[in-house]
Design an enzyme around this catalytic site. Structure first.
Site, PDB file in Angstrom:
ATOM      1  N   TYR A 107       2.335  -5.689  11.161  1.00 37.76           N
ATOM      2  CA  TYR A 107       3.316  -6.762  11.291  1.00 37.76           C
ATOM      3  C   TYR A 107       4.317  -6.485  12.415  1.00 37.76           C
ATOM      4  CZ  TYR A 107       1.349  -7.219   6.643  1.00 37.76           C
ATOM      5  OH  TYR A 107       0.474  -7.294   5.592  1.00 37.76           O
ATOM      6  N   TYR A 127       1.039 -12.999  -2.922  1.00 41.43           N
ATOM      7  CA  TYR A 127       0.472 -12.218  -1.813  1.00 41.43           C
ATOM      8  C   TYR A 127      -0.688 -11.410  -2.369  1.00 41.43           C
ATOM      9  CZ  TYR A 127      -0.311  -8.690   1.716  1.00 41.43           C
ATOM     10  OH  TYR A 127      -0.919  -7.880   2.641  1.00 41.43           O
ATOM     11  N   ASP A 146      -4.521  -9.157 -10.114  1.00 45.34           N
ATOM     12  CA  ASP A 146      -4.378  -8.301  -8.931  1.00 45.34           C
ATOM     13  C   ASP A 146      -3.343  -7.222  -9.233  1.00 45.34           C
ATOM     14  OD1 ASP A 146      -3.752  -7.113  -6.532  1.00 45.34           O
ATOM     15  OD2 ASP A 146      -3.398  -8.975  -5.431  1.00 45.34           O
ATOM     16  N   LYS A 166      -4.416   0.872  -3.775  1.00 47.83           N
ATOM     17  CA  LYS A 166      -3.186   1.600  -3.448  1.00 47.83           C
ATOM     18  C   LYS A 166      -3.117   2.986  -4.108  1.00 47.83           C
ATOM     19  CE  LYS A 166      -0.014  -2.123  -2.062  1.00 47.83           C
ATOM     20  NZ  LYS A 166       0.115  -1.774  -0.661  1.00 47.83           N
TER      21      LYS A 166
END
Length: 429
Positions: free
Chosen positions: A18, A145, A246, A275
């Site tokens: 980003y 997200y 998620d 993660k």
């Protein structure tokens, strides 16, 4: 052109997340990471408040995980997963079956969280193909997200997320208004009205509902009431729609439960994890589903599940994940996370009285400070480094998600640095 300094080469040639290649945000070179400390190339030590984006839950250079990796690499570093299997993948999948709800027993190992979501979407679509039903739409939440790859982006909020740039390129899905009732607030049934309307109206088109359980991450670090999630499960059951959970950011104890969906006492049809799966040492994720869904996928025209990453089931990553789960099953994380939460309530909650602070949100080892003004990322990042801490804010949010092993004085230093940063006007736009 010869570029001698690493920092200059990095700035000119290397794209970071980003960030602009033309006007990049400043980068700080880490040469070593140990415990909860990051050592910069100038010798400065930073206390890590980010767990490398929620992944390094046991800190860095964990000796048990390191040893597991060393043992595995002596045997083999990688082997294709097509037509071949290996002990580390089998043992990891045994453990994943053990720690997830009983119906979840079919595991697809993949490379990253975004790929895990891609796989879950393909699973849902291929499931309905196997049932000869034309269901191609998904229902997600406002501010959601789910990753940066294309199918994952399509179930991220198209108007209020970092992926609004891609609106018009992505498949259009349905988005329910985000829950407003906070985790500790009194539940209001009207919070669920919009979701109810959308699933009732469109359920025959829906392949699945996909949600982040309890905590919406990169869409704003919003922490919502478990009753909302419980009703999502109930209405998915009522209307015959699959539920994808998620847990990539929330899984493995971050919220105070091993999985955040446990707060709602529900079970998903498809579960995405990543993660912290390897304790932040290797990239690895998994998508886990039920036997019924897996069998139905096999009944579709393809006769198999159509996905297969090159590094699927990487032995080193599997070995790291096994030892990470062994550490978690020692259950030290429970008190570690409780102690972090206590300090957040003690030292972060009073910040709500500051003029610059719009809201404080806390759950488990997650502490969020929302400000009224947008943050000057480069300035605040530099300010934090000068304070000897590593905190990565975004938008109007400063959030702390430290490793579980963080010491009380280290966590206090992180919080004190946040207070100073909020009081420094140049840190805001």
């Amino acid at each position: 052109m010869l570029i001698k300094k690493d920092s200059d080469f990095d700035r000119i040639h290397i794209w970071h997340p980003y960030s602009s290649i033309k006007q990049p945000l400043p980068c700080y070179q880490v040469v070593k990471a140990e415990g909860c400390k990051l050592k910069l190339n100038n010798g400065k030590m930073l206390i890590d408040g980010m767990s490398s984006w929620l992944a390094a839950i046991h800190g860095y250079n964990n000796p048990r995980i390191n040893l597991a990796i060393k043992k595995q690499i002596k045997k083999m570093s990688h082997i294709m997963f097509g037509g071949i299997t290996h002990p580390s993948a089998i043992l990891l999948c045994r453990k994943l079956v053990d720690i997830t709800p009983l119906p979840l027993e079919c595991i697809f190992l993949c490379d990253s969280g975004s790929v895990s979501v891609e796989v879950s979407i393909k699973m849902a679509l291929q499931y309905w193909l196997g049932r000869n039903e034309n269901r191609k739409k998904f229902l997600a939440l406002q501010y959601s997200y789910h990753g940066d790859t294309f199918a994952a982006m399509s179930v991220c909020d198209p108007n209020n997320s970092m992926h609004k740039l891609w609106k018009g390129y992505l498949t259009k899905h349905y988005f329910a208004k985000a829950p407003k009732c906070g985790f500790y607030e009194r539940w209001m049934i009207k919070d669920f009205n919009n979701f109810y309307y959308l699933i009732k109206t469109h359920h025959k088109k829906l392949a699945a509902v996909i949600v982040e359980p309890i905590v919406q991450g990169a869409g704003g670090m919003r922490i919502y009431n478990p009753r909302y999630l419980k009703l999502v499960r109930e209405y998915c059951n009522l209307y015959g729609v699959l539920l994808i959970i998620d847990e990539i950011a929330t899984g493995f104890g971050r919220t105070g439960k091993f999985f955040a969906f446990e707060y709602a006492d529900i079970e998903p049809d498809i579960l995405c994890i990543g993660k912290a799966l390897t304790g932040g040492t290797m990239t690895l994720a998994a998508t886990i589903t039920t036997r019924e869904i897996a069998n139905t996928i096999s009944n579709s025209s393809a006769n198999c599940f159509m996905h297969g990453p090159t590094f699927m089931g990487n032995p080193i990553a599997c070995a790291a994940a096994i030892e990470n789960l062994n550490i978690l099953q020692d259950n030290y994380w429970i008190n570690q996370v409780k102690n972090i939460e206590k300090q957040f309530f003690k030292y972060l909650l009073p910040l709500k009285n500051l003029q610059q602070v719009a809201d404080i949100r806390i759950l488990g080892a997650i502490g969020v400070i929302e400000t009224y003004k947008a943050i000057n990322i480069a300035t605040m990042q530099k300010f934090f480094v000068e304070q000897g801490v590593w905190i990565r804010p975004f938008g109007k949010l400063i959030y702390l998600v430290p490793p579980y092993i963080i010491k009380q004085n280290e966590l206090k230093k992180l919080i004190e640095s946040v207070i100073l940063a909020i009081e420094y006007p140049l840190n805001f736009i």
